[in-house]
Design an enzyme around this catalytic site. Structure first.
Site, PDB file in Angstrom:
ATOM      1  N   ALA A  66      43.318  37.181  32.889  1.00  0.00           N
ATOM      2  CA  ALA A  66      43.917  35.956  32.354  1.00  0.00           C
ATOM      3  C   ALA A  66      45.387  35.859  32.744  1.00  0.00           C
ATOM      4  O   ALA A  66      45.878  34.778  33.118  1.00  0.00           O
ATOM      5  CB  ALA A  66      43.769  35.923  30.840  1.00  0.00           C
ATOM      6  N   VAL A  96      59.837  46.185  33.589  1.00  0.00           N
ATOM      7  CA  VAL A  96      60.050  44.782  33.947  1.00  0.00           C
ATOM      8  C   VAL A  96      59.888  43.854  32.746  1.00  0.00           C
ATOM      9  O   VAL A  96      60.338  42.708  32.792  1.00  0.00           O
ATOM     10  CB  VAL A  96      59.114  44.333  35.084  1.00  0.00           C
ATOM     11  CG1 VAL A  96      59.360  45.138  36.345  1.00  0.00           C
ATOM     12  CG2 VAL A  96      57.655  44.386  34.664  1.00  0.00           C
ATOM     13  N   TYR A 109      43.983  41.307  31.640  1.00  0.00           N
ATOM     14  CA  TYR A 109      44.589  41.423  32.964  1.00  0.00           C
ATOM     15  C   TYR A 109      44.280  40.181  33.799  1.00  0.00           C
ATOM     16  O   TYR A 109      45.184  39.570  34.382  1.00  0.00           O
ATOM     17  CB  TYR A 109      44.047  42.676  33.643  1.00  0.00           C
ATOM     18  CG  TYR A 109      44.537  42.904  35.057  1.00  0.00           C
ATOM     19  CD1 TYR A 109      45.742  43.551  35.303  1.00  0.00           C
ATOM     20  CD2 TYR A 109      43.772  42.507  36.153  1.00  0.00           C
ATOM     21  CE1 TYR A 109      46.179  43.781  36.592  1.00  0.00           C
ATOM     22  CE2 TYR A 109      44.197  42.728  37.446  1.00  0.00           C
ATOM     23  CZ  TYR A 109      45.407  43.363  37.668  1.00  0.00           C
ATOM     24  OH  TYR A 109      45.834  43.588  38.946  1.00  0.00           O
ATOM     25  N   SER A 131      45.776  38.523  41.679  1.00  0.00           N
ATOM     26  CA  SER A 131      44.556  39.299  41.895  1.00  0.00           C
ATOM     27  C   SER A 131      43.443  38.351  42.304  1.00  0.00           C
ATOM     28  O   SER A 131      43.421  37.188  41.879  1.00  0.00           O
ATOM     29  CB  SER A 131      44.152  40.037  40.612  1.00  0.00           C
ATOM     30  OG  SER A 131      42.830  40.543  40.703  1.00  0.00           O
ATOM     31  N   ASN A 158      55.526  42.230  41.876  1.00  0.00           N
ATOM     32  CA  ASN A 158      54.305  43.008  42.090  1.00  0.00           C
ATOM     33  C   ASN A 158      53.919  43.859  40.886  1.00  0.00           C
ATOM     34  O   ASN A 158      52.750  44.220  40.729  1.00  0.00           O
ATOM     35  CB  ASN A 158      54.490  43.910  43.322  1.00  0.00           C
ATOM     36  CG  ASN A 158      53.391  44.923  43.477  1.00  0.00           C
ATOM     37  OD1 ASN A 158      52.250  44.589  43.812  1.00  0.00           O
ATOM     38  ND2 ASN A 158      53.702  46.191  43.215  1.00  0.00           N
ATOM     39  N   LYS A 210      46.787  37.271  35.329  1.00  0.00           N
ATOM     40  CA  LYS A 210      46.875  37.076  36.773  1.00  0.00           C
ATOM     41  C   LYS A 210      46.577  35.624  37.152  1.00  0.00           C
ATOM     42  O   LYS A 210      47.169  35.077  38.094  1.00  0.00           O
ATOM     43  CB  LYS A 210      45.926  38.033  37.488  1.00  0.00           C
ATOM     44  CG  LYS A 210      46.370  39.488  37.450  1.00  0.00           C
ATOM     45  CD  LYS A 210      47.690  39.682  38.179  1.00  0.00           C
ATOM     46  CE  LYS A 210      48.077  41.129  38.314  1.00  0.00           C
ATOM     47  NZ  LYS A 210      49.300  41.335  39.117  1.00  0.00           N
TER      48      LYS A 210
END
Length: 258
Positions: free
Chosen positions: A160, A67, A158, A145, A93, A162
């Site tokens: 940051a 992606v 991760y 999250s 996702n 999210k």
């Protein structure tokens, strides 16, 4: 199932397993035509086979690709138009994890995670929006999250990215309201996905023990099953949530208030 997405076309990233696979299966069961995107072609094949067993008449396609690659977002949107006639729902996702502390994280680690979790998300929004606008009832559901709204140590990159997804989604809600495209966020808590199971096996640990390790990370004292996250995503994507946009729905068993 009640056909809550009957006649709609959905594009779902990270569809090879976990929450993405559960969402794809649920969407197909509810009548949607679905294109699943994932970087792992073998995982996509397993997911496709499982969905076809559950919903033999499902309109389902898959696309293997990263992606973070802008071209994949364009290909996915083009295939949705080619096979299904457009896009009504986009579920971003796909995600990449990193366990480095802020004091140790290297620039290349930041770039890799940002490339998937933020730029990849933005790429798919940009590619899908022309079709979502034409839909007249377009819906974007970005999967963030619970740790985007609750602090912890050890996953700074991760978390940051999210948190950034929430800010981006609010901007989308403002910008796309004129075309009746809704944009919302679902923030899962601890969810027992293939990622966690495979990581546990690779470390030589017992999967059954893993299942007992989230007793203190939510008020409900357990992991979520992927389907328990897929159902809120379904609701946000459906016309039942037609007056909801710019909203963050935390689905974490109460973790964020502990």
């Amino acid at each position: 199932m009640t056909g809550r997405l009957q006649g709609k076309v959905a594009l779902i990233t990270g569809g090879g397993g976990g929450i993405g696979a559960a969402t794809g299966a649920l969407f197909c069961a509810e009548g949607a035509a679905v294109l699943l995107v994932d970087r792992d072609p073998e995982a996509l094949a397993r997911t496709e086979a499982a969905i076809r067993l559950q919903s033999p008449e499902a309109s389902l396609r898959t696309l293997a690709g990263d992606v973070a690659d802008t071209a994949i977002a364009g290909q996915a949107s083009a295939q949705c138009e080619q096979y299904f006639g457009g896009i009504d729902v986009l579920v971003n996702n796909a995600a990449m994890r990193n366990y480095a502390a802020l004091s140790e994280a290297q620039p290349e680690e930041w770039q890799a995670v940002v490339g998937v979790n933020m730029i990849g998300n933005a790429n798919f929004c940009r590619a899908a929006l022309p079709f979502l606008r034409k839909s007249g009832k377009g819906a974007i559901v970005n999967v963030s999250s619970c740790y985007a709204v609750k602090g912890r140590k050890g996953m700074a990159i991760y978390d940051a990215t999210k948190a950034a997804i929430i800010a981006m989604t609010r901007t989308l809600a403002f910008e796309e309201a004129a075309w009746n495209v809704r944009a919302n966020v679902v923030c899962p808590g601890s969810t027992l996905t293939d990622f966690h199971v495979n990581r546990t096996k690779a470390a030589g640990r017992d999967v059954e023990e893993l299942k007992t390790q989230r007793q203190d990370t939510s008020l409900l004292g357990r992991w979520a099953e992927p389907l328990e996250i897929a159902h809120p995503i379904l609701w946000m994507a459906s016309d039942e949530a037609s007056f909801i946009t710019g909203t963050t729905l935390v689905v974490d068993g109460g973790l964020h208030i502990k």
